[in-house]
Design an enzyme around this catalytic site. Structure first.
Site, PDB file in Angstrom:
ATOM      1  CG  HIS A  54     -11.558 -34.795  17.189  1.00  0.00           C
ATOM      2  ND1 HIS A  54     -12.933 -34.803  17.193  1.00  0.00           N
ATOM      3  CD2 HIS A  54     -11.201 -33.519  17.488  1.00  0.00           C
ATOM      4  CE1 HIS A  54     -13.379 -33.589  17.480  1.00  0.00           C
ATOM      5  NE2 HIS A  54     -12.342 -32.798  17.656  1.00  0.00           N
TER       6      HIS A  54
ATOM      7  CG  HIS B 207      -8.584 -29.405  17.027  1.00  0.00           C
ATOM      8  ND1 HIS B 207      -8.899 -28.815  18.215  1.00  0.00           N
ATOM      9  CD2 HIS B 207      -9.614 -30.240  16.759  1.00  0.00           C
ATOM     10  CE1 HIS B 207     -10.066 -29.261  18.665  1.00  0.00           C
ATOM     11  NE2 HIS B 207     -10.515 -30.139  17.801  1.00  0.00           N
TER      12      HIS B 207
ATOM     13  CB  CYS C  94     -15.040 -18.691  15.907  1.00  0.00           C
ATOM     14  SG  CYS C  94     -15.330 -16.924  15.811  1.00  0.00           S
TER      15      CYS C  94
ATOM     16  NE  ARG D 279     -19.553 -32.876  21.070  1.00  0.00           N
ATOM     17  CZ  ARG D 279     -18.270 -32.770  21.384  1.00  0.00           C
ATOM     18  NH1 ARG D 279     -17.856 -31.795  22.180  1.00  0.00           N
ATOM     19  NH2 ARG D 279     -17.374 -33.613  20.901  1.00  0.00           N
ATOM     20  CG  ASP D 280     -15.523 -30.258  18.868  1.00  0.00           C
ATOM     21  OD1 ASP D 280     -15.317 -29.361  19.694  1.00  0.00           O
ATOM     22  OD2 ASP D 280     -14.600 -30.841  18.269  1.00  0.00           O
TER      23      ASP D 280
ATOM     24  CG  ASN E 145     -13.360 -28.713  15.655  1.00  0.00           C
ATOM     25  OD1 ASN E 145     -12.711 -29.582  16.223  1.00  0.00           O
ATOM     26  ND2 ASN E 145     -14.420 -28.142  16.219  1.00  0.00           N
TER      27      ASN E 145
HETATM   28 MG    MG Z   1     -12.617 -30.641  18.140  1.00  0.00          MG
END
Ligand code: MG
Length: 315
Positions: free
Chosen positions: A222, A224, A255, A26-27, A264
């Site tokens: 979460h 990054h 990317c 998803r993310d 991520n």
């Molecule tokens: Mg994320």
């Protein structure tokens, strides 16, 4: 060190087991330039489950106009029906509003996530409404989901820094986090959306949430890796009792060629650290790495994960 097994030495005061909330399908894919065919997404999710991941965020019911990469949610979920037989597997889906909830429920979704922001500016840019209005939009979604015994995760983005507002005050994040819990979220995911957090800041936010009555058992993190801090921040969160960590297989969504690159945390990098600390994840790192190498081939570029690169270039 071969075969996806770091030397294990435990550190004190860490959880015995961590539940990884895999966000790659998803993310991750939502933030990749390439649009992946539905059948490839389905195989990706099957491979992730076979590698031992038990919570895999499958797709999003945001309007296809905003997220064309995930416009195939209706076609994808039926391809995952066989995974229902796996007792431990959860396949949450992102739901922006009541229309999205209707679509998700019609396909039998048992877990959903809503996506809120700790800052006004990002809320307006991402959701086209301020924080208070977004919470008002989520309220009936969360209430209706709970009536159907569907578990609800509340994403809270920009918990540490915001590209327009700068550093985000801890008290501001705590206020919105408490509101999401009061609306009925079973779990929160605290997002460092632009990757600027450092470990002391993570500790300060988690301590403040505990003081304000948000149980650490309801908190996921979460991170990054934009500034290379994702694993340091994860370790800080584990030391504060957090045992749910979001990550994206192969570092999908980070990317370097995509405008929206946000980096991520790669699931493999996370698993390498957790297994080195003697923390159980249930994940087979070699199988996961092979999956990310396979997906990188589909996307036509190498995985940005250090661990994927190290383990896939061993000979
Ligand atoms: Mg994320």
């Amino acid at each position: 060190m071969a075969d996806g097994l770091p030397m294990q030495i435990a550190a004190s005061a860490l959880p015995a087991r961590v539940r990884i909330h895999e966000v790659g399908p998803r993310d991750g894919l939502q933030n990749e330039k390439a649009v992946v065919p539905t059948e490839v997404k389905a195989e990706f999710i099957h491979r992730l489950a076979a590698a031992g991941l038990t919570t895999i965020e499958a797709t999003s019911f945001v309007h296809p106009r905003w997220v064309p990469q995930l416009a195939d949610a209706e076609a994808l979920l039926p391809l995952l029906d066989d995974l229902d037989d796996l007792d431990d597997l959860a396949l949450p889906v992102l739901v922006p509003n009541e229309r999205g909830l209707d679509r998700a429920l019609a396909l039998g979704a048992r877990r959903i996530a809503v996506f809120g922001s700790a800052t006004e500016t990002f809320s307006r840019k991402n959701l086209n409404r301020g924080v208070a209005e977004s919470l008002a939009m989520f309220a009936p979604v969360i209430a209706r989901a709970r009536e159907q015994h569907v578990r609800v995760r509340g994403y809270l983005s920009m918990c540490f820094g915001d590209p327009w507002e700068g550093p985000v005050p801890v008290a501001q994040v705590v206020t919105v986090a408490r509101q999401l819990i009061e609306l009925g979220c079973d779990e929160l995911s605290l997002g460092d959306t632009i990757g600027v957090a450092t470990p002391g800041h993570v500790g300060a936010l988690l301590s403040a949430l505990t003081v304000e009555g948000v149980p650490v058992s309801a908190i996921g993190v979460h991170f990054h890796d934009t500034y290379g801090q994702a694993l340091s921040n994860t370790l800080a969160a584990l030391q504060h009792g957090v045992s749910t960590v979001d990550a994206s297989a192969g570092g999908l969504g980070g990317c370097p060629y995509a405008k929206s690159a946000t980096g991520n945390l790669a699931t493999e990098d996370l698993v390498w650290m957790l297994h080195g600390l003697g923390i159980e994840t249930g994940v087979d790192l070699d199988r996961l790495t092979a999956t990310s190498v396979w997906m990188a081939d589909r996307l036509g570029r190498p995985s940005p994960s250090r661990t994927v690169r190290a383990l896939s270039h061993k000979e």
